[in-house]
Design an enzyme around this catalytic site. Sequence first.
Site, PDB file in Angstrom:
ATOM      1  N   ASP A  84       0.230  -4.561   1.725  1.00  0.00           N
ATOM      2  CA  ASP A  84      -1.192  -4.706   1.411  1.00  0.00           C
ATOM      3  C   ASP A  84      -1.416  -6.043   0.682  1.00  0.00           C
ATOM      4  O   ASP A  84      -0.745  -6.323  -0.313  1.00  0.00           O
ATOM      5  CB  ASP A  84      -1.593  -3.514   0.516  1.00  0.00           C
ATOM      6  CG  ASP A  84      -3.088  -3.388   0.330  1.00  0.00           C
ATOM      7  OD1 ASP A  84      -3.833  -3.766   1.250  1.00  0.00           O
ATOM      8  OD2 ASP A  84      -3.503  -2.892  -0.738  1.00  0.00           O
ATOM      9  N   GLU A 135      -7.146 -11.407   6.764  1.00  0.00           N
ATOM     10  CA  GLU A 135      -8.377 -11.202   5.994  1.00  0.00           C
ATOM     11  C   GLU A 135      -9.241 -12.453   5.990  1.00  0.00           C
ATOM     12  O   GLU A 135      -8.755 -13.562   5.814  1.00  0.00           O
ATOM     13  CB  GLU A 135      -8.035 -10.811   4.544  1.00  0.00           C
ATOM     14  CG  GLU A 135      -9.275 -10.668   3.659  1.00  0.00           C
ATOM     15  CD  GLU A 135      -8.967 -10.103   2.272  1.00  0.00           C
ATOM     16  OE1 GLU A 135      -8.015  -9.317   2.139  1.00  0.00           O
ATOM     17  OE2 GLU A 135      -9.699 -10.462   1.337  1.00  0.00           O
ATOM     18  N   GLY A 178     -11.561  -0.922  -6.328  1.00  0.00           N
ATOM     19  CA  GLY A 178     -11.832  -0.222  -7.587  1.00  0.00           C
ATOM     20  C   GLY A 178     -13.199   0.443  -7.557  1.00  0.00           C
ATOM     21  O   GLY A 178     -13.791   0.623  -6.492  1.00  0.00           O
ATOM     22  N   ASN A 229      -8.892   1.590   3.656  1.00  0.00           N
ATOM     23  CA  ASN A 229      -7.893   1.571   2.580  1.00  0.00           C
ATOM     24  C   ASN A 229      -8.377   2.321   1.342  1.00  0.00           C
ATOM     25  O   ASN A 229      -9.481   2.062   0.860  1.00  0.00           O
ATOM     26  CB  ASN A 229      -7.600   0.134   2.153  1.00  0.00           C
ATOM     27  CG  ASN A 229      -6.925  -0.681   3.235  1.00  0.00           C
ATOM     28  OD1 ASN A 229      -6.738  -0.213   4.352  1.00  0.00           O
ATOM     29  ND2 ASN A 229      -6.567  -1.897   2.905  1.00  0.00           N
TER      30      ASN A 229
HETATM   31  P1  13P Z   1      -9.601   0.977  -3.606  1.00  0.00           P
HETATM   32  O1  13P Z   1      -8.596   0.808  -4.677  1.00  0.00           O
HETATM   33  O2  13P Z   1     -10.956   0.573  -4.011  1.00  0.00           O
HETATM   34  O3  13P Z   1      -9.565   2.342  -2.995  1.00  0.00           O
HETATM   35  O4  13P Z   1      -9.201  -0.063  -2.436  1.00  0.00           O
HETATM   36  C1  13P Z   1      -7.927  -0.020  -1.872  1.00  0.00           C
HETATM   37  C2  13P Z   1      -7.671  -1.196  -1.000  1.00  0.00           C
HETATM   38  O5  13P Z   1      -8.555  -1.752  -0.404  1.00  0.00           O
HETATM   39  C3  13P Z   1      -6.293  -1.673  -0.890  1.00  0.00           C
HETATM   40  O6  13P Z   1      -6.203  -2.827  -0.117  1.00  0.00           O
END
Ligand code: 13P
Length: 287
Positions: A84, A135, A178, A229
């Site tokens: 990620d 991205e 977040g 995600n």
């Molecule tokens: P959140 O932490 O907001 O669920 O997002 C996770 C994310 O996009 C990881 O790449």
Amino acid sequence: MLVNVKDMLQKARKEGYAVGQFNINNLEWTKAILQTAEELKSPVILGVSEGAGKYMCGFKTVVGMVNGMLEEMKITVPVAIHLDHGTYDGCLKCVEAGFSSIMFDGSHYPIEENIAKTTELVKLCAEKGLSLEAEVGAIGGEEDGVVGMGECADPNECKMIADLGVDILAAGIGNIHGKYPANWPGLRFDVLEAVKEKVGDMPLVLHGGTGIPDDMIKKAISLGVAKINVNTECQLSFAAATRKYIEAGKDLEGKGFDPRKLLLPGFEAIKETVKTKMELFGSVGKA
Ligand code: 13P
């Protein structure tokens, strides 16, 4: 067996659902996600940030742990291990360690540099059979200490990156990592539609899956999002359940000190969160 996400997400695009990427942080987390995916017959993507990889003793440890679980738990649904928000060097390490998919986050580079580095990785992933996510337009919020500005992607830049041969594309559409602030204006569906217009059938990724209202999630899926995600929501549910257990004083009684008991409420809480998300994303029964 680990698979890359190409077939998983092409199928999701065609059938109108999304596959959840749930970030992992430890053994309990990973087991909870795999068990839920198997019970619900859902494909799943295990996300690993560079910070979480370091915490879990390196990418090779992560691959070893996941492969062991797939065998011991007799997992039959498609599972990918996906880096990620990788740096260029992090991507190379994960290819070496046996990940089945990587994300190169070149969104903070000028577009020319993002293109040059992505081009290198397209070649490497094709040789090794991995899938590659790119991205465009930094996702807001904080991820491993990197704070994005939550910009919206330029659809023309999305096309430039998509045409390099990446498999999936994360385009910023006002989503942030977040918790969302109270005055968050919502996802920019006009930008999502413009991106889709340019990149055609390429599966799109929605980062920041925690706290987006259900109707917006469904609309995003209908407009081409095939991977969503989720990280913070699992962290919140794990922390709340663990805290409740400790505050109840059970950790001090009888066998309450046993880590296998201490971490059980958090494990169950993650299972519940993952189940709710898989139902919302429509991936249940799609394995
Ligand atoms: P959140 O932490 O907001 O669920 O997002 C996770 C994310 O996009 C990881 O790449």
